[in-house]
Design a protein around this motif. Sequence first.
Motif, PDB file in Angstrom:
ATOM      1  N   PRO A   4     -17.716  12.651  41.950  1.00 34.77           N
ATOM      2  CA  PRO A   4     -18.762  12.665  40.444  1.00 34.77           C
ATOM      3  C   PRO A   4     -19.978  11.891  40.341  1.00 34.77           C
ATOM      4  CG  PRO A   4     -17.051  11.032  39.735  1.00 34.77           C
ATOM      5  CD  PRO A   4     -16.354  12.005  41.958  1.00 34.77           C
ATOM      6  N   PRO A  34     -14.289  11.120  36.534  1.00 29.85           N
ATOM      7  CA  PRO A  34     -13.835  12.843  36.672  1.00 29.85           C
ATOM      8  C   PRO A  34     -14.804  13.762  36.210  1.00 29.85           C
ATOM      9  CG  PRO A  34     -12.448  11.643  35.767  1.00 29.85           C
ATOM     10  CD  PRO A  34     -13.043  10.666  35.353  1.00 29.85           C
ATOM     11  N   TYR A  35     -15.113  13.296  34.525  1.00 29.09           N
ATOM     12  CA  TYR A  35     -15.415  14.500  34.161  1.00 29.09           C
ATOM     13  C   TYR A  35     -16.869  15.444  34.661  1.00 29.09           C
ATOM     14  CZ  TYR A  35     -11.484  13.053  31.451  1.00 29.09           C
ATOM     15  OH  TYR A  35     -10.450  12.391  30.939  1.00 29.09           O
ATOM     16  N   TRP A  55     -13.090   7.517  33.234  1.00 33.05           N
ATOM     17  CA  TRP A  55     -14.287   8.472  32.293  1.00 33.05           C
ATOM     18  C   TRP A  55     -15.403   9.479  33.745  1.00 33.05           C
ATOM     19  CZ3 TRP A  55     -19.076   7.360  35.203  1.00 33.05           C
ATOM     20  CH2 TRP A  55     -19.276   5.389  35.372  1.00 33.05           C
ATOM     21  N   SER A 113     -12.348  18.639  34.968  1.00 32.55           N
ATOM     22  CA  SER A 113     -11.553  17.508  35.516  1.00 32.55           C
ATOM     23  C   SER A 113     -11.681  17.307  37.477  1.00 32.55           C
ATOM     24  CB  SER A 113     -10.842  15.841  35.328  1.00 32.55           C
ATOM     25  OG  SER A 113      -9.558  17.663  34.911  1.00 32.55           O
ATOM     26  N   GLN A 131     -18.651   9.289  27.678  1.00 31.83           N
ATOM     27  CA  GLN A 131     -17.941   8.458  29.152  1.00 31.83           C
ATOM     28  C   GLN A 131     -18.610   6.852  28.794  1.00 31.83           C
ATOM     29  OE1 GLN A 131     -20.247  11.056  31.341  1.00 31.83           O
ATOM     30  NE2 GLN A 131     -18.285  11.732  33.278  1.00 31.83           N
ATOM     31  N   LYS A 189      -6.567  14.409  38.137  1.00 32.40           N
ATOM     32  CA  LYS A 189      -6.197  14.056  36.940  1.00 32.40           C
ATOM     33  C   LYS A 189      -5.787  12.927  36.488  1.00 32.40           C
ATOM     34  CE  LYS A 189      -1.363  14.695  35.403  1.00 32.40           C
ATOM     35  NZ  LYS A 189       0.730  14.594  35.620  1.00 32.40           N
ATOM     36  N   VAL A 190      -6.653  12.237  35.362  1.00 36.06           N
ATOM     37  CA  VAL A 190      -6.340  11.594  34.621  1.00 36.06           C
ATOM     38  C   VAL A 190      -5.697  11.140  33.620  1.00 36.06           C
ATOM     39  CG1 VAL A 190      -8.683  10.542  33.292  1.00 36.06           C
ATOM     40  CG2 VAL A 190      -8.993  12.165  34.462  1.00 36.06           C
ATOM     41  N   THR A 247      -8.484  10.872  27.897  1.00 33.33           N
ATOM     42  CA  THR A 247      -8.681  12.334  27.931  1.00 33.33           C
ATOM     43  C   THR A 247      -9.334  12.968  26.512  1.00 33.33           C
ATOM     44  OG1 THR A 247      -7.940  13.258  29.918  1.00 33.33           O
ATOM     45  CG2 THR A 247      -8.252  14.467  28.390  1.00 33.33           C
ATOM     46  N   SER A 261      -9.305  20.618  31.054  1.00 29.84           N
ATOM     47  CA  SER A 261      -8.592  19.530  31.279  1.00 29.84           C
ATOM     48  C   SER A 261      -7.660  19.251  31.608  1.00 29.84           C
ATOM     49  CB  SER A 261      -8.710  18.799  29.388  1.00 29.84           C
ATOM     50  OG  SER A 261      -7.591  19.294  28.274  1.00 29.84           O
ATOM     51  N   GLU A 279      -7.427  19.083  38.231  1.00 33.50           N
ATOM     52  CA  GLU A 279      -7.583  18.271  39.465  1.00 33.50           C
ATOM     53  C   GLU A 279      -8.560  18.941  40.543  1.00 33.50           C
ATOM     54  OE1 GLU A 279      -3.987  16.152  40.946  1.00 33.50           O
ATOM     55  OE2 GLU A 279      -2.912  17.289  39.605  1.00 33.50           O
TER      56      GLU A 279
END
Length: 917
Positions: free
Chosen positions: A678, A909-910, A907, A857, A893, A860-861, A866, A827, A830
């Motif tokens: 990212p 990975p989006y 924040w 993303s 973010q 996996k957050v 999220t 959301s 992954e």
Amino acid sequence: MPRKVRLYFYTSQIWQRRLRILLLAMLGLIFTLSFHILPAESKLTRFSEQSIIQKVPPPTNLEHLIQQGRTFYQTEKFAQAAQSLQQAAQLYESQGDELNQALALSYLSLTQQKLGLWNQAKATISSSLKLITQAKPSTEQAKRILALALNTQGSLQLALGQAELALESWQQAAKTYTQIDDPVGQIGSLINQATALESLGFSTRMMKIWEQAEQNLQAQPNSLLKVLGLRSLGNTLRVRGDLEKSQQLLEQSLAMAQNLRSPQEESATLLSLGNTLYSFGNKSLQRDTSSEENPLPLDCNHGLISENAKTYYQNAADFYYKSAIKSTSAIAKIQAQLNRLTVLLSLGQNFSNEELELLQSNLTTLTPSRAVVYAQVNFARSLVCLNQASQNTKTQEKSIFNQDKISQILTKAVQQAQDLQDQRSQSYALGNLGQLYEQTKQLSLARQYTEQALNLAQVIDASDIAFEWQWQLGRLLLAQGNSQAAVAAYTEAVTTLKSLRTDLVSLNSDIQFDLRDRVEPVYRQLVALLLQPEKPSLKNLKQARDVIEALQLAELDNFFRDACSIVQPTPIDEVVDNANPATAVIYPIILADRVEVIVKLPHIEQLHHYRTYKAKSEVDKVLEQLQQKLRQRYTFSDRQVLSQQVYNWLIKPLEADLAQSQIKTLVFVLDGSLRNIPMAALYDGKKYLIENYSVALSPGLQLLQPKLKPKRFEALIGGLTQSRLGFSSLPNVADEFKEIQAVIPSKEFINQAFTNTVIEKQVSSLSYPVVHLATHGKFSSQQEDTFILTWNGKINVKQLREVLQTREPVAGRASQVPSPIELLVLSACETATGDKRASLGLAGVAVRSGARTTLASLWKVDDKSTAILMGEFYRQLKNNPGLSKSEALRHAQEFIFQNYQEHPFYWAPYVLVGNWL
């Protein structure tokens, strides 16, 4: 990681564009045409000859011509077959026998397709259908000939890239077979229709056709016809990548052949099973050949493969051995032995000179044909690999097949192709002879043979092999010090590859995976040449960008196995020049010895360019370590050190220019392993990139037109909170939905209500500008492993694409078709761990979904953060009508970063893919 050994299936179609497509079509046509042949593993039984020839008996002298033409065709002597069939058609015309003339012309068109005579083939089948129409087919015999001609026309249309027309032809053929109650013909036409539907990207319709074809076939009584039908289905499913189903049907075919005591059918199915197991082995390989470190296309593993791949390869070799033992056909036996040789070489196993001499001796006894020419060429290639292995291993017996003997084998193949008047196989043999001399540094000879091969390929419009010789010529010119001519040759190769995009559906899955070996290096080597000067020209910089975009589109085509298209695109440079806030687009390119970066700034024609000299192996190592650190919740200084290295490569040389242009948004067109990082988490030593800029990703230089701000800001939201089908629960999805519903009107489908059927119905019939799916999902470099989870199963990326792109007219307003999705949010998804190209699945979803913008993303957050981030994202969009999506994401973010968790895990990975405005 090791490079994949390449298994040549010893049919001339393997590197041939149109014949490769025609071959796929013939897997269905075999059910209805005595003339149609399958690839080596299934061409040995011609069980349906009586369906046409015996039911429409010609005069004795003409029967001899037809039989002669059929024999020539089946033994791959296509020039002689064409002569016999042309003569037969003329004699039928002189007798006024329009139906049999049409039959002969239909066969002749197939033969002309094999020879690459596309215009002649088109005129011939057109004449055949015209004759049938004039005869007003009403009898069963006439309708059979009509169906045959329609199938032939469909194969030609698909070969020419006219998939819609091919589908229509095959649908008409199926209808005709239904009228005469011919279930075998119906099955064949269904297989062909499935091929066309996959080419057009209609996955759901294609799967229904496959199911219908299999059901019809399974309903047939056990017979050699059914053995061949199951094998044909299994082979075709292997082509489209469904290896598990392919193996299942082939095993059923094998058991039936054994029960019917048919050694030749048993041998053919064993060969097919070997090919499927080999494809399993290829799929298990995870390697990256995205640089030009080894420019030659002939790669030999010498046993350097994973344990998983070894198991598949060994099983494949066992099937090939059994196939050779069972075979009653000399050429089929040789083909199985050569397949086994190639696979065992990849396993690092030794071969005695006696074994190789016997194999060569058997080859010399075969009657020349296209298959024999290709077998000799591929035997020669295996010998090259064997010699390389013996040089690296002192214990291995030195092969007596030195370069001179290998050259003699290839020269003989060239002569046989000339005698056969087969320009395609002649081009293939000449090109491989040129490649042999390239490897031994005999550049003048290599160039001579390469140019001859290229000229022949261009004469017959064989683009699929022409690109290989253009690439080979480029390498030779570069080795001879002629960089300018090398760039021209490479450019022609890339242009040819672009023209082949629509053919990707026809590729066998292992050949598709081979894109990294035989296609990707062409693009990267050209980029390296274009950017070689210390200060490349603007023309070179623009071309380098275009070439990288073409590569990325090719990767997506390969991912989906059909040609990707973007509807109503706008050049990204035009968007950048008019964007508000000010935007810069950054194109990093990873080459063997350096990282090149090209930058487009607004209102400036000249592109910025800078480079960092760093070996690709080091770059990949840093990126892999950084990805691991970002996915861990408790990493600090070591993570920031790695992140700063990447920042220094991509951003630091540009800092002053970004400030001068008052840039607020950075759009990245990422390459290679950078796609798994990212960009928001890049660190300059004091701040993360997201603290200074909004960040977005784009799949290339083309961008979907931004829609005007929707009059109603509403969302369709669906997802899972409960554990389902082995996946863990997502309890905070309920909170996520509450956050969204507190901001914008939303229609919710959760748990039992969130099914494949419901989502398809709701998305296709309603025109919500936002679709938000909160559920488990995975992005992978394999499209069959890219999916989202619903209550009743997985929706793979192809199915998702069709659901999201196909919206029905609004009830009561049939002429009004709802707008495309403005924003798709995924959301809880992954990227697949350990898959270096997993983000390809995310790019595929973003481009092919039809959504203008996709937010997803990379890992996996924590689902609590999220829920908060998503709520803030929608709040920003609603409360600030002039805010871009990328800015809204940045604020969300930062909200997490400042108020909850500073670590990028929560924040970063989006990522926003597509239109950032």
